[in-house]
Structures are given as structure tokens and as C-alpha cells.
Design a protein around this motif. Structure first.
Motif: not given
Length: 266
Positions: A183-186, A198-201, A207-209, A231-234
Motif C-alpha cells: 500500500m501507498r496510495f488510496l 513516487g512522492p506523497a502528492e 491520496m497517501p494512506w 525520504e522519511g517524511k510524512t
């Protein structure tokens, strides 16, 4: 006794050892939680597996997609992907030991004293912790059962994650594995979109979960790996991404679960 969590090893043994040296990890006193993908793609998966086998009393692994794929290839008699750099693991006289180590591990863990949930890819926003642990236990029973080969053979594909309870056992297993390891995006309906890495855009109705409103008000902590592009950022204090892309040239990250202090390999 110190408790640590560490991001995806992916066969990167030297930075793994470097981090354990930095915190003076003592396997007779401390415990290490690995968020999965302990092997594949890096230069020395066998060394990682050997260390984990030798220190089983001091480690817990929440299995990742690469770990499950390794088990599937091994149990189904399929050759590994050359990109995974696992030929020496499959040729090893200790292969059965490595299989047994990983097959004994869960998909998710909850540490009540630290109010911390650990899994490879995260937790679905619709699942509370109790439900998530029950689903993880169901999947674990499947991949540890006498029918494990059947479940591994049918593990792949997108599947559906809504109404998990109404799915047959095979589809339920696939859905649970996908949530905890891929899982990454929903999408807007809460279904997994597995193509984007890719990045959480937030775009294209995805949307990122962890951006779900549920996590803004949750006093539990969620620790995961899998998503190196973050890169470790939420941007959330209670959702911690520990895969910082060591196998792709970034650092490896380890966290003290009590203090919250993070350490990076050089």
C-alpha cells in the motif's frame, strides 16, 4: 533494555551493522523491530539473513513484499528475479533456515506500552488496530499452513480491500497482504492504487494512506517502511516512515522507540 525500529535493509548489510554499532545494540538486552524487506536488491542479503538467524531472540520482523516474494519463489520452486541478487541465498545450504525464519514472522505488530503499531507498508484507514492485528493473524495462518503454496501461488494482483470479511479466504489473504506490504496510495473509495510509487502528492483523486483524517486525531504511533520516495517524511508526528532508500543510495534509518531519536547511516 532499549527497543529500536529500523527501515528496509534490502540486503544492505554494512549500513545495518553501522547503525547497530552507533547505538551499541546488545542482542542480549535490546530488541530490534525490522519493518520488512530485509532482503533483495542490495549487495548482501545472505549476511543480513544470517545475522537475523543468529539473533532471533532479539529481533522481530514485519514481513514486506520482497520477503513474501522470496518465500513464494522458494516454496513454489521459482527462480528469483536476477535484480534481487539472491542467487547465493537460494544456493545456500542454509536456505531452509532462512525460509523458516521469515515464514515464522508476522505482517503486523502492536507494542501496547509504546502505543506503537508496526508493519511494512502501513495500516488501512478503515481498520482499527484490533481489526488490523486480526487480519494479520489470518494471513499469517495462511502462509504458515499446509496450504501455504496455494496462497503464495495466488498472492499477486490488485484485488479488493473493501468488505474484507465478505471475501473468500484466498481473496481475503491477497487483500491483507496488499495492505500490509504494498500500500501507498488510496483512491476516493479507499481502494489501493498500486502503480504509483513516487512522492506523497495528492493528485488524480489519489491520496497517501496516512493523509486520511483518521491519523490527525489518533494518539497511537504508526511505523512503516516500503515507501523510499518519502525520504522519511510524512509531516505527521505519529506516522513514522523509516525507509529512506538505503538500497537506492540514501541512508538507512534506525529509531529509538522510547526516545524517538533517529539515527542515519553515513
Amino acid at each position: 533494555m532499549a527497543k529500536y525500529a529500523i527501515g528496509d535493509l534490502q540486503g544492505c548489510f554494512k549500513p545495518f551493522m553501522q547503525l547497530l554499532d552507533i547505538v551499541d545494540f546488545n542482542p542480549s538486552q535490546d530488541h530490534l523491530y525490522l519493518v520488512g524487506d530485509v532482503l533483495a536488491r542490495g549487495p548482501d542479503s545472505q549476511a543480513c539473513l544470517e545475522f537475523l538467524c543468529q539473533n532471533q531472540g532479539a529481533i522481530s520482523i514485519t514481513l514486506g513484499n520482497h520477503d513474501l516474494h522470496f518465500l513464494a519463489c522458494a516454496l513454489l520452486g521459482k527462480p528469483p528475479n536476477p535484480k534481487d541478487k539472491l542467487d547465493n541465498v537460494f544456493a545456500s545450504s542454509k536456505l531452509d533456515k532462512y525460509i523458516a525464519l521469515l515464514q515464522a514472522q508476522p505482517l503486523a505488530l502492536f507494542l501496547p506500552q509504546l502505543k506503537t503499531f508496526v508493519s511494512h507498508a502501513g495500516i488501512h484507514p478503515d481498520w482499527d488496530i484490533k481489526s488490523a492485528l486480526n487480519y494479520a493473524q489470518f494471513a499469517q495462518q495462511c502462509y504458515q499452513s499446509s496450504d501455504a503454496v496455494h496462497y503464495f501461488a495466488n498472492m499477486y494482483g490488485a484485488g479488493v480491500v473493501k468488505d474484507v470479511e465478505n471475501l473468500n479466504d484466498q481473496d481475503k489473504f491477497k487483500a491483507i497482504v496488499n495492505v500490509f506490504t504494498r500500500m501507498r496510495f488510496l483512491d476516493n473509495n479507499g481502494q489501493l492504487e498500486l502503480k504509483h510509487k513516487g512522492p506523497a502528492e495528492i493528485s488524480n483523486n489519489l491520496m497517501p494512506w496516512f493523509t486520511h483524517a483518521r491519523f490527525q486525531q489518533d494518539d497511537n504511533r504508526y511505523i512503516f517502511g516500503h515507501w523510499a520516495a518519502l525520504e522519511g517524511k510524512t509531516n505527521l508526528n505519529n506516522v513514522i516512515a523509516l525507509d529512506t532508500g538505503c538500497v537506492w543510495g540514501g541512508p538507512m534509518t534506525l529509531m529509538n522507540l522510547t526516545s524517538g531519536e533517529r539515527f542515519s547511516s553515513k
